[in-house]
Design a protein around this motif. Structure first.
Motif, PDB file in Angstrom:
ATOM      1  N   GLU A 113       0.745  -1.289  -0.026  1.00  0.00           N
ATOM      2  CA  GLU A 113       0.112   0.016  -0.042  1.00  0.00           C
ATOM      3  C   GLU A 113       0.815   0.970  -0.023  1.00  0.00           C
ATOM      4  OE1 GLU A 113      -3.119   2.554   2.770  1.00  0.00           O
ATOM      5  OE2 GLU A 113      -2.838   0.248   3.122  1.00  0.00           O
ATOM      6  N   ARG A 114       0.743   2.301  -0.975  1.00  0.00           N
ATOM      7  CA  ARG A 114       1.436   3.379  -0.976  1.00  0.00           C
ATOM      8  C   ARG A 114       1.491   4.316   0.122  1.00  0.00           C
ATOM      9  NH1 ARG A 114       4.258   4.302  -5.767  1.00  0.00           N
ATOM     10  NH2 ARG A 114       3.826   6.590  -5.149  1.00  0.00           N
TER      11      ARG A 114
ATOM     12  N   ASN B 148       2.033  10.106  -1.944  1.00  0.00           N
ATOM     13  CA  ASN B 148       1.672  10.562  -3.257  1.00  0.00           C
ATOM     14  C   ASN B 148       2.789  10.527  -4.383  1.00  0.00           C
ATOM     15  OD1 ASN B 148      -1.148  11.031  -3.204  1.00  0.00           O
ATOM     16  ND2 ASN B 148      -0.758  12.878  -2.048  1.00  0.00           N
TER      17      ASN B 148
ATOM     18  N   ALA C 136      -0.602   8.740  -5.820  1.00  0.00           N
ATOM     19  CA  ALA C 136      -1.349   7.561  -5.714  1.00  0.00           C
ATOM     20  C   ALA C 136      -1.314   6.872  -4.148  1.00  0.00           C
ATOM     21  CB  ALA C 136      -1.054   6.317  -6.663  1.00  0.00           C
TER      22      ALA C 136
ATOM     23  N   THR D 265      -3.192   3.534  -2.486  1.00  0.00           N
ATOM     24  CA  THR D 265      -3.622   2.447  -3.718  1.00  0.00           C
ATOM     25  C   THR D 265      -2.214   1.450  -3.481  1.00  0.00           C
ATOM     26  OG1 THR D 265      -2.088   3.480  -5.374  1.00  0.00           O
ATOM     27  CG2 THR D 265      -4.570   3.984  -5.146  1.00  0.00           C
ATOM     28  N   LEU D 266      -2.615   0.266  -4.256  1.00  0.00           N
ATOM     29  CA  LEU D 266      -1.797  -0.753  -4.152  1.00  0.00           C
ATOM     30  C   LEU D 266      -0.294  -0.560  -5.174  1.00  0.00           C
ATOM     31  CD1 LEU D 266      -3.994  -4.065  -4.126  1.00  0.00           C
ATOM     32  CD2 LEU D 266      -3.018  -2.869  -2.156  1.00  0.00           C
ATOM     33  N   ASP D 267       0.586  -1.163  -5.027  1.00  0.00           N
ATOM     34  CA  ASP D 267       1.578  -1.078  -6.085  1.00  0.00           C
ATOM     35  C   ASP D 267       2.550  -2.128  -5.597  1.00  0.00           C
ATOM     36  OD1 ASP D 267       3.731   0.212  -7.538  1.00  0.00           O
ATOM     37  OD2 ASP D 267       3.997   1.798  -5.980  1.00  0.00           O
TER      38      ASP D 267
ATOM     39  N   GLU E 257      -7.387  -2.441 -11.214  1.00  0.00           N
ATOM     40  CA  GLU E 257      -7.964  -1.126 -10.901  1.00  0.00           C
ATOM     41  C   GLU E 257      -7.431  -0.856  -9.387  1.00  0.00           C
ATOM     42  OE1 GLU E 257     -11.153  -4.137 -10.051  1.00  0.00           O
ATOM     43  OE2 GLU E 257      -9.714  -3.519 -11.592  1.00  0.00           O
ATOM     44  N   GLN E 258      -6.998  -1.555  -8.653  1.00  0.00           N
ATOM     45  CA  GLN E 258      -6.642  -1.122  -7.092  1.00  0.00           C
ATOM     46  C   GLN E 258      -4.812  -0.596  -7.135  1.00  0.00           C
ATOM     47  OE1 GLN E 258      -7.334  -4.682  -5.139  1.00  0.00           O
ATOM     48  NE2 GLN E 258      -9.539  -4.157  -4.612  1.00  0.00           N
ATOM     49  N   PHE E 259      -4.428  -0.768  -8.278  1.00  0.00           N
ATOM     50  CA  PHE E 259      -3.238  -0.346  -8.627  1.00  0.00           C
ATOM     51  C   PHE E 259      -3.057   1.079  -8.964  1.00  0.00           C
ATOM     52  CE2 PHE E 259      -2.792  -4.615  -8.075  1.00  0.00           C
ATOM     53  CZ  PHE E 259      -1.720  -4.979  -7.434  1.00  0.00           C
ATOM     54  N   GLY E 260      -2.668   2.089  -8.122  1.00  0.00           N
ATOM     55  CA  GLY E 260      -2.787   3.463  -8.647  1.00  0.00           C
ATOM     56  C   GLY E 260      -2.035   4.020  -9.544  1.00  0.00           C
TER      57      GLY E 260
ATOM     58  N   SER F 228      -0.433  -0.917 -13.124  1.00  0.00           N
ATOM     59  CA  SER F 228      -2.078  -1.483 -13.377  1.00  0.00           C
ATOM     60  C   SER F 228      -1.853  -2.384 -14.703  1.00  0.00           C
ATOM     61  CB  SER F 228      -2.993  -0.482 -13.472  1.00  0.00           C
ATOM     62  OG  SER F 228      -4.219  -0.914 -13.814  1.00  0.00           O
TER      63      SER F 228
END
Length: 176
Positions: A58-59, A62, A64, A67-69, A154-157, A162
């Motif tokens: 989880e990032r 910023n 994102a 969001t996930l990464d 879509e959960q990856f920012g 993504s």
């Protein structure tokens, strides 16, 4: 904003006649210096555990944030992509990589400090020595293992990550 738009004056001689030369560069009419807006190198790791789960983060910051990464980041000056992925994974997860294999690369726009930074994101398949030492650090708020069947691109920012997750899901039998 394109990074070259931030440069109004020549960074070498300071002249105001620092003009667009092409979509990739600006050139000084006074001293002839040309500045290219080439992409920065970034790396990301696909790390699977014995249960065939993918390590995601989880990032914490910023762009994102929240969001996930995938574990990864920017390569430093005088560092290979392989050295960068080992360093970034260690900083963000505490894990030590024992093997690295190139998968693919994707272009990306990374919005930071009010400008769009063009990056070339290089994705690797990595194996780690000891999964039990996993802990979030640096840019990662949290780290977790996610079943491949539960991955949601879509959960990856970040757009390139993504897209890489979509590519991974579609072709994981080829790469893994």
């Amino acid at each position: 904003m394109h990074p070259l738009k931030k440069f109004e004056y020549c960074p070498v001689c300071g002249d105001r006649h620092f003009e667009n030369n092409s979509e990739k560069s600006k050139k000084c009419e006074n001293c002839g210096f040309e500045l290219f807006g080439n992409p920065s190198a970034a790396v990301a790791a696909f790390i699977l555990n014995e249960k065939n789960e993918l390590l995601v983060e989880e990032r914490a910051k910023n762009p994102a944030k929240g969001t996930l990464d995938l574990p990864g980041g920017f390569a430093d000056i005088n560092e290979t992509a392989e050295e960068a992925i080992k360093r970034e994974v260690k900083e963000e997860t505490g894990l030590e990589i024992e093997s690295v294999s190139y998968l693919y690369s994707l272009p990306n726009l990374y919005h930071y400090s009010d400008m769009d930074i063009n990056t070339l994101d290089i994705f690797f398949r990595c194996r780690v020595k000891d999964e039990s030492v996993l802990h979030p650090g640096d840019d990662a708020k949290a780290c977790k293992w996610v079943s491949i069947t539960e991955l949601r691109p879509e959960q990856f920012g970040l757009e390139s990550v993504s897209r890489a997750i979509r590519k991974f899901i579609a072709s994981r039998n080829v790469f893994f």
